[in-house]
Design an enzyme around this catalytic site. Sequence first.
Site, PDB file in Angstrom:
ATOM      1  N   THR A 103       0.587  -1.118   0.376  1.00 49.29           N
ATOM      2  CA  THR A 103       0.027  -0.378   0.139  1.00 49.29           C
ATOM      3  C   THR A 103       0.859   1.304  -0.006  1.00 49.29           C
ATOM      4  O   THR A 103       0.210   1.928  -0.131  1.00 49.29           O
ATOM      5  CB  THR A 103      -1.073   0.255   1.308  1.00 49.29           C
ATOM      6  OG1 THR A 103      -1.811  -1.716   0.921  1.00 49.29           O
ATOM      7  CG2 THR A 103      -1.295   1.358   0.991  1.00 49.29           C
ATOM      8  N   THR A 143      -4.038  -1.266  -4.007  1.00 51.85           N
ATOM      9  CA  THR A 143      -3.068  -1.697  -4.268  1.00 51.85           C
ATOM     10  C   THR A 143      -3.080  -3.389  -4.668  1.00 51.85           C
ATOM     11  O   THR A 143      -2.185  -3.602  -5.173  1.00 51.85           O
ATOM     12  CB  THR A 143      -3.030  -1.594  -2.892  1.00 51.85           C
ATOM     13  OG1 THR A 143      -2.730   0.361  -2.474  1.00 51.85           O
ATOM     14  CG2 THR A 143      -1.219  -1.984  -2.353  1.00 51.85           C
ATOM     15  N   ASN A 144      -3.692  -3.819  -4.442  1.00 47.65           N
ATOM     16  CA  ASN A 144      -3.933  -4.992  -4.604  1.00 47.65           C
ATOM     17  C   ASN A 144      -3.790  -5.657  -6.191  1.00 47.65           C
ATOM     18  O   ASN A 144      -4.083  -6.863  -6.304  1.00 47.65           O
ATOM     19  CB  ASN A 144      -5.217  -5.937  -3.476  1.00 47.65           C
ATOM     20  CG  ASN A 144      -5.328  -5.573  -2.475  1.00 47.65           C
ATOM     21  OD1 ASN A 144      -4.376  -5.310  -1.605  1.00 47.65           O
ATOM     22  ND2 ASN A 144      -6.343  -6.147  -1.611  1.00 47.65           N
ATOM     23  N   THR A 189      36.163 -36.593 -12.794  1.00 49.22           N
ATOM     24  CA  THR A 189      35.457 -37.064 -12.750  1.00 49.22           C
ATOM     25  C   THR A 189      35.457 -37.287 -11.447  1.00 49.22           C
ATOM     26  O   THR A 189      36.256 -37.892 -10.588  1.00 49.22           O
ATOM     27  CB  THR A 189      34.511 -38.118 -13.551  1.00 49.22           C
ATOM     28  OG1 THR A 189      35.316 -39.641 -12.800  1.00 49.22           O
ATOM     29  CG2 THR A 189      33.652 -38.099 -14.252  1.00 49.22           C
ATOM     30  N   SER A 320      46.829 -10.995  -1.643  1.00 48.48           N
ATOM     31  CA  SER A 320      47.474 -11.197  -0.189  1.00 48.48           C
ATOM     32  C   SER A 320      47.832  -9.979   0.244  1.00 48.48           C
ATOM     33  O   SER A 320      48.676  -9.207  -0.838  1.00 48.48           O
ATOM     34  CB  SER A 320      47.851 -12.721  -0.606  1.00 48.48           C
ATOM     35  OG  SER A 320      48.049 -12.108   1.211  1.00 48.48           O
ATOM     36  N   SER A 321      47.204  -9.508   1.647  1.00 49.10           N
ATOM     37  CA  SER A 321      48.037  -7.994   1.972  1.00 49.10           C
ATOM     38  C   SER A 321      49.360  -9.166   2.803  1.00 49.10           C
ATOM     39  O   SER A 321      50.002  -7.817   3.300  1.00 49.10           O
ATOM     40  CB  SER A 321      47.564  -7.863   3.208  1.00 49.10           C
ATOM     41  OG  SER A 321      46.769  -8.510   4.097  1.00 49.10           O
TER      42      SER A 321
END
Length: 476
Positions: A103, A143-144, A189, A320-321
């Site tokens: 609504t 609204t519906n 696989t 990577s840090s």
Amino acid sequence: MMSSTRIECDSLGEKSVPNKSYYGIQTLRGLENFPITGTPISAYPIFVKALALVKKSAAKANNELGQLDSKLAGPIDKACNEILAGEFLNEFCCDVLQGGGGTTANMNANEVIANRALEIMGQPKGNYDSLNPNNHVNMGQSTNDAYPTAIRVALHLMLEKLLGQMEIIRNALSEKGDEFKEVIKLGRTELQDAVPMTLGQEFEAYALLVDEDIRQVKNSQDLIIEINLGATAIGTGINAHPGYAELAAKYLAEFSGVPVYTAPNLIEATQDCGGYVQLSGILKRIAVKLSKICNDLRLLSSGPRGGFNEINLPKMQPGSSIMPGKVNPVIPDMVIQVCYQVIGADMSVTMAAGAGQLELNANEPLIAHMLFQSITTLGRACEILAERCIVGITANEDVCERIVMNSIGLATALNPIIGYSKAVQVAQEAHQSGKSVYEIALEKGLLSKDELDEILSPRNMMKPRSFILHRNLKTR
């Protein structure tokens, strides 16, 4: 001096609304009641345009049926056209999640259109005695029916965009399939050695996985073109002109380009969310396949020295840090997370759809948000995966060839010639000794060198072939 606010009234009383705002009191109440996600409906501009399309179509139909005066229908139409042109987007500010079955979103549209129409008429915002959000913009609607109709139009248009984005990733994968068609590699696989294939076959299979779902998305668009506009509150059409539903749907199809049609039973259509559930399932299917492809890309590019290292993904950023030179598969990583989010959203849609009660499902705001979000993020993920990953993939041909030539999986090709039991013995001895299947078979005198060259050629193992010529081979 002009006041910075204006007083508006509704059935619950009065409130001060910012004078610059085109939304009104009911939108303001929604802003106060539902500060939930921080995501306004304007985050989905196509949905906002769909709301404007519904209101434009309703005004046109009501005017033609003699229900809405042209002096009001004209300004409403102009206001809707401005919204369709992208104006006033920020005025659609209510949260995507809200109580009341949508609504607040419907009234947000009614109020913005009404106040802009009033300006076009030369009158101040909030002068609802002249043009009213409920009586005129929302005429013949609830609204519906207006809200779910806008959702369906938006979904159809968003799926059209998603199709284009999926075609981008399919084409990128297909092009890699062609580029790598001569690169022989080992199939696997359960992460164990299988039999030879080409890297091109692997990527072409990925392209077909996506292509199958492109067809599913096209089919899903047919699930959501049945609308309940004209149903009003519960499907009985109360307060709507007898000719309104058909005429409004006609204009909505014309204005939107979406081939909507009126549901044969509006009571059923007002409570039914089955189309949403099926569409959500298709989005989940896409996500499952994309996550599978991305996990494969991470495996195939793993290493560079401790993994498969059969392909190289484009280097997008340091990984990577702390570890120098490390580069991570950040694009597949991101897409996988998008896929998991979409899979989770499917459960939300399922639960919300099943929780509808009697003549209405009040959970459509959640359903809409989940579907809009899933379509949007999946589409973006497809584009980024294609442009920032797939197109830049290269093959490590020497690595692929070395792995396949040293694989015990080659013993599979011996089955029709020497039998499964002897082939197992060759494979086991090759694995234990570290020698190749070719070497063991030759040492045991099971087949001649010429025979082994033909039978164990990886290129000869990548498609079906007749063994009639081999049945008379001497198996010593």
